[in-house]
Design an enzyme around this catalytic site. Structure first.
Site, PDB file in Angstrom:
ATOM      1  N   ASP A 144      -5.072   3.155  -4.199  1.00 34.31           N
ATOM      2  CA  ASP A 144      -6.409   3.085  -3.595  1.00 34.31           C
ATOM      3  C   ASP A 144      -6.687   4.279  -2.688  1.00 34.31           C
ATOM      4  O   ASP A 144      -7.829   4.538  -2.338  1.00 34.31           O
ATOM      5  CB  ASP A 144      -6.636   1.764  -2.844  1.00 34.31           C
ATOM      6  CG  ASP A 144      -5.698   1.550  -1.666  1.00 34.31           C
ATOM      7  OD1 ASP A 144      -4.711   2.306  -1.516  1.00 34.31           O
ATOM      8  OD2 ASP A 144      -5.935   0.591  -0.894  1.00 34.31           O
ATOM      9  N   ARG A 145      -5.661   5.041  -2.319  1.00 38.96           N
ATOM     10  CA  ARG A 145      -5.849   6.236  -1.493  1.00 38.96           C
ATOM     11  C   ARG A 145      -5.698   7.496  -2.337  1.00 38.96           C
ATOM     12  O   ARG A 145      -5.106   7.466  -3.414  1.00 38.96           O
ATOM     13  CB  ARG A 145      -4.849   6.256  -0.333  1.00 38.96           C
ATOM     14  CG  ARG A 145      -4.988   5.065   0.586  1.00 38.96           C
ATOM     15  CD  ARG A 145      -4.047   5.151   1.765  1.00 38.96           C
ATOM     16  NE  ARG A 145      -4.108   3.917   2.542  1.00 38.96           N
ATOM     17  CZ  ARG A 145      -3.989   3.828   3.858  1.00 38.96           C
ATOM     18  NH1 ARG A 145      -3.789   4.914   4.564  1.00 38.96           N
ATOM     19  NH2 ARG A 145      -4.063   2.664   4.471  1.00 38.96           N
TER      20      ARG A 145
ATOM     21  N   SER B  11       0.811  -1.214   0.000  1.00 37.44           N
ATOM     22  CA  SER B  11       0.000   0.000   0.000  1.00 37.44           C
ATOM     23  C   SER B  11       0.843   1.262   0.000  1.00 37.44           C
ATOM     24  O   SER B  11       1.625   1.500  -0.903  1.00 37.44           O
ATOM     25  CB  SER B  11      -0.980  -0.013   1.185  1.00 37.44           C
ATOM     26  OG  SER B  11      -1.900   1.050   1.096  1.00 37.44           O
ATOM     27  N   HIS B  12       0.714   2.069   1.047  1.00 38.43           N
ATOM     28  CA  HIS B  12       1.371   3.372   1.118  1.00 38.43           C
ATOM     29  C   HIS B  12       2.738   3.292   1.786  1.00 38.43           C
ATOM     30  O   HIS B  12       3.355   4.326   2.055  1.00 38.43           O
ATOM     31  CB  HIS B  12       0.483   4.353   1.893  1.00 38.43           C
ATOM     32  CG  HIS B  12       0.073   3.831   3.235  1.00 38.43           C
ATOM     33  ND1 HIS B  12      -0.768   2.756   3.391  1.00 38.43           N
ATOM     34  CD2 HIS B  12       0.393   4.237   4.491  1.00 38.43           C
ATOM     35  CE1 HIS B  12      -0.943   2.523   4.681  1.00 38.43           C
ATOM     36  NE2 HIS B  12      -0.260   3.399   5.359  1.00 38.43           N
TER      37      HIS B  12
ATOM     38  N   ASP C 229      -0.373   1.864  -4.270  1.00 33.29           N
ATOM     39  CA  ASP C 229      -1.250   0.972  -5.034  1.00 33.29           C
ATOM     40  C   ASP C 229      -2.507   1.673  -5.539  1.00 33.29           C
ATOM     41  O   ASP C 229      -3.434   1.028  -6.033  1.00 33.29           O
ATOM     42  CB  ASP C 229      -1.609  -0.272  -4.222  1.00 33.29           C
ATOM     43  CG  ASP C 229      -2.450   0.034  -2.990  1.00 33.29           C
ATOM     44  OD1 ASP C 229      -2.305   1.134  -2.420  1.00 33.29           O
ATOM     45  OD2 ASP C 229      -3.231  -0.839  -2.567  1.00 33.29           O
TER      46      ASP C 229
ATOM     47  N   ASP D 101      -1.509   6.958  -3.524  1.00 36.12           N
ATOM     48  CA  ASP D 101      -0.489   6.193  -2.808  1.00 36.12           C
ATOM     49  C   ASP D 101       0.085   5.113  -3.725  1.00 36.12           C
ATOM     50  O   ASP D 101      -0.203   5.071  -4.924  1.00 36.12           O
ATOM     51  CB  ASP D 101      -1.049   5.590  -1.519  1.00 36.12           C
ATOM     52  CG  ASP D 101      -2.051   4.477  -1.759  1.00 36.12           C
ATOM     53  OD1 ASP D 101      -2.675   4.453  -2.841  1.00 36.12           O
ATOM     54  OD2 ASP D 101      -2.219   3.623  -0.866  1.00 36.12           O
TER      55      ASP D 101
ATOM     56  N   LYS E  68     -11.290   0.678  -1.872  1.00 34.47           N
ATOM     57  CA  LYS E  68     -11.248   2.131  -2.020  1.00 34.47           C
ATOM     58  C   LYS E  68     -10.540   2.443  -3.334  1.00 34.47           C
ATOM     59  O   LYS E  68      -9.774   1.633  -3.841  1.00 34.47           O
ATOM     60  CB  LYS E  68     -10.564   2.789  -0.823  1.00 34.47           C
ATOM     61  CG  LYS E  68      -9.263   2.183  -0.353  1.00 34.47           C
ATOM     62  CD  LYS E  68      -8.793   2.885   0.920  1.00 34.47           C
ATOM     63  CE  LYS E  68      -7.576   2.188   1.536  1.00 34.47           C
ATOM     64  NZ  LYS E  68      -7.956   1.117   2.453  1.00 34.47           N
TER      65      LYS E  68
END
Length: 582
Positions: free
Chosen positions: A302-303, A123-124, A300, A298, A398
């Site tokens: 999704d944010r 992720s982030h 991937d 981010d 998300k």
């Protein structure tokens, strides 16, 4: 040929159960012999046979370091486990929302549909040889595996004795095409496909691209998008430049890199430094007029972070504003919203919109799976969380680019009569301030204390729980710290009963609720790869329109001081300041 590899090591998860965000560790940990393989086989064993034998699986991620090695390992293990075909995004690149879209929307040439996906992302978190890697499994609805599956995976990793792996050559994942093998269960295909096609098609079915294109073509409107060298870069040029006509110069850090360019791919005011400076929110004045609208993603994708000219939109306000404007601005929602939901730590801005518009409203624990349950039951259309995650029921993750397109749609809708002539544009700041005037303002901030000693973090949380046993005693302490803060009316550990499946989630965060609607929330986060992260959320609601223009830090200062002293943050953690403030 299939080899059986014996395992002599214990669980690779080191006592850490993989949640819906999966397993995240340093690359060096994943590179240990049989470490990744243990997790992958434990996952295959946790699934029902029809989800593996003869099935179609997606294997891709954010392109971080070690992804290319991991994809080849998973392909060979999939073949050995009887999987019929594996779909891989070109160069291993698929954003987390795009994986969800591919599972839900894509059909193979023979009509095949994916039953799940291994997503390779942390992720982030930073990437690179000395940084983080991660893996998680998503189900046939496109959403993260539920606890019933992740618990099985965890238990399997402790008992698994061997795993099968096929003796196949590595597949070329740099070009689109199908590679076929004779697998142990018959024909086995690996299809490499364009990372963006399915996702772009879905976005065009949700939003009015023509109205957004008109906005972007106006000389009055300027735009900047920062992918932070994450996988969003694989979509940014296609959507914003090719489809919507934005200038190439509007894209910042949009070439995906294994190490995210040495940066921290977390879209907030601390880590998205270049975008923040360009939008006029840096510490020094560049002397250049900032764009009207800015956004970041981010690792991937999704944010998201939404910015106006010299103006930051909190994620809590963002989801509330999207919900308030969705029906008029976004064709997908033209027939109405089924309901809205937010995570418990997220501010109550969405609650006020839901009440005003007479919408179903849900407050859930942190974790996208809770939104997914509501969406699968047809109970929720728009949802969000304060950690820069926003989305809708078009997928079960998300979706950062979706949120950017939602904001562009709102801006296009508000400005449809303003693009020509001398009429002033309705800006991001105008939209937010009008929202506050209508619904009130939720002053809000989050303090993150990252990589705290896990034992000390646990001690701090236990201290806060112990305090809750006597509200009168808590209020004595409160008044001793800040006499100008309202009394605590109640305090608890948040617990959630899912209205869909009846499951109960306990210990979801410690809350102190004040008589004037203020809140303090303390939560341990499991998204890091080392130590513990303590998140402190501070919120105050202001309904008086004449008081909604204060600086956030000024309005929240009394509650911030109270939270730090009440929790004994420095005493327990040794930290005099948070790692990140958002």
């Amino acid at each position: 040929m299939v080899f059986k590899v014996s395992l002599v090591s214990t669980s690779p998860i080191d006592g850490q159960k993989p949640g819906t965000s999966g397993l995240r560790k340093k690359v060096k940990v994943f590179k240990q012999p049989n470490y990744l393989e243990n997790f992958v086989q434990a996952t295959f064993n946790a699934l029902t046979p029809e989800k593996v034998k003869g099935a179609t699986l997606v294997v891709s991620g954010d392109g971080r370091y070690y992804s290319k090695d991991a994809v080849q390992i998973i392909i060979k293990m999939a073949a050995a486990n009887g999987v019929r075909r594996v779909w891989v995004g070109k160069n291993t690149l698929l954003s987390t929302p795009a994986v969800s879209a591919v599972i839900r929307e894509r059909s193979g040439a023979d009509g095949s549909k994916a039953t799940g996906a291994f997503i390779l992302t942390a992720s982030h978190n930073p990437g690179g040889p000395t940084e983080d890697f991660g893996i998680k499994y998503n189900m046939e609805n496109g959403g993260p595996a539920p606890e019933s599956i992740t618990d099985k995976i965890y238990e399997n990793t402790k008992t698994i004795k061997e795993y099968p792996i096929a003796d196949l050559p590595n597949v070329d994942i740099s070009s689109v095409g199908v590679t076929s093998f004779e697998g142990p269960e018959g024909k086995f295909d690996v299809e490499v496909f364009d990372s963006a096609d399915d996702y772009v098609k879905l976005m065009k079915s949700i939003f009015d691209f023509e109205s957004i294109r008109k906005l972007l073509s106006s000389p009055k409107f300027t735009f900047c998008y920062d992918a932070l060298h994450g996988v969003a870069g694989a979509y940014a040029h296609r959507i914003f430049v090719e489809e919507l006509g934005a200038q190439e110069s509007a894209l910042l850090n949009c070439i995906p890199k294994e190490d995210f360019g040495g940066g921290h791919p977390d879209p907030n005011l601390t880590y998205a430094k270049e975008l923040v400076a360009r939008m006029g929110l840096g510490k020094s004045d560049t002397g250049v007029e900032p764009p009207e609208f800015g956004a970041a993603a981010d690792g991937d994708a999704d944010r998201n972070m939404i910015l106006g000219k010299r103006f930051f939109v909190t994620p809590s306000d963002s989801v509330a504003i999207i919900a308030a404007n969705a029906i008029g601005a976004i064709p997908y929602f033209s027939s109405g919203l089924k309901g809205v939901a937010r995570s418990m730590p997220t501010s109550a801005a969405l609650d006020v919109v839901a009440k005003s518009l007479n919408l179903k409203f849900f407050e859930v624990p942190t974790g996208w799976k809770f939104f997914g349950n509501l969406m699968d039951a047809g109970m929720c259309s728009v949802c969000g969380e304060e950690s820069f995650g926003t989305g809708s029921d078009h997928i079960r993750e998300k979706d950062g680019i979706w949120a950017v397109l939602a904001w562009m749609s709102i801006l296009a809708h508000k400005n449809k009569e303003n693009l020509d002539g001398n009429t002033k544009l309705v800006t991001v700041e105008d939209i937010v301030r009008q929202h506050w005037a209508t619904y009130g303002r939720h002053y809000y901030t989050r303090y993150d204390y990252e990589n705290v000693d896990a034992g000390k973090a646990k001690d701090l949380m236990e201290h806060l729980i112990k305090l809750q046993s006597s509200i009168p005693e808590v209020n004595k302490i409160v008044k001793g710290i800040r006499s100008d803060v309202a009394n605590v009316s109640s305090a608890d550990e948040f617990e959630y009963k899912d209205p869909v499946d009846g499951s109960i989630s306990k210990h979801q965060g410690i809350r102190y609720l004040f008589e004037d609607g203020s809140r303090l929330v303390f939560r341990l986060s499991g998204t890091g790869s080392e130590g513990a992260t303590i998140r402190l959320y501070i919120e105050q609601y202001e309904r008086d329109a004449s008081k909604t223009g204060r600086e956030s830090h000024e309005a929240l200062s009394p509650l911030v001081e109270l939270a730090l002293k009440l929790s004994k943050m420095e005493e327990f953690t040794g930290r005099s300041a948070p790692t990140v403030i958002t």
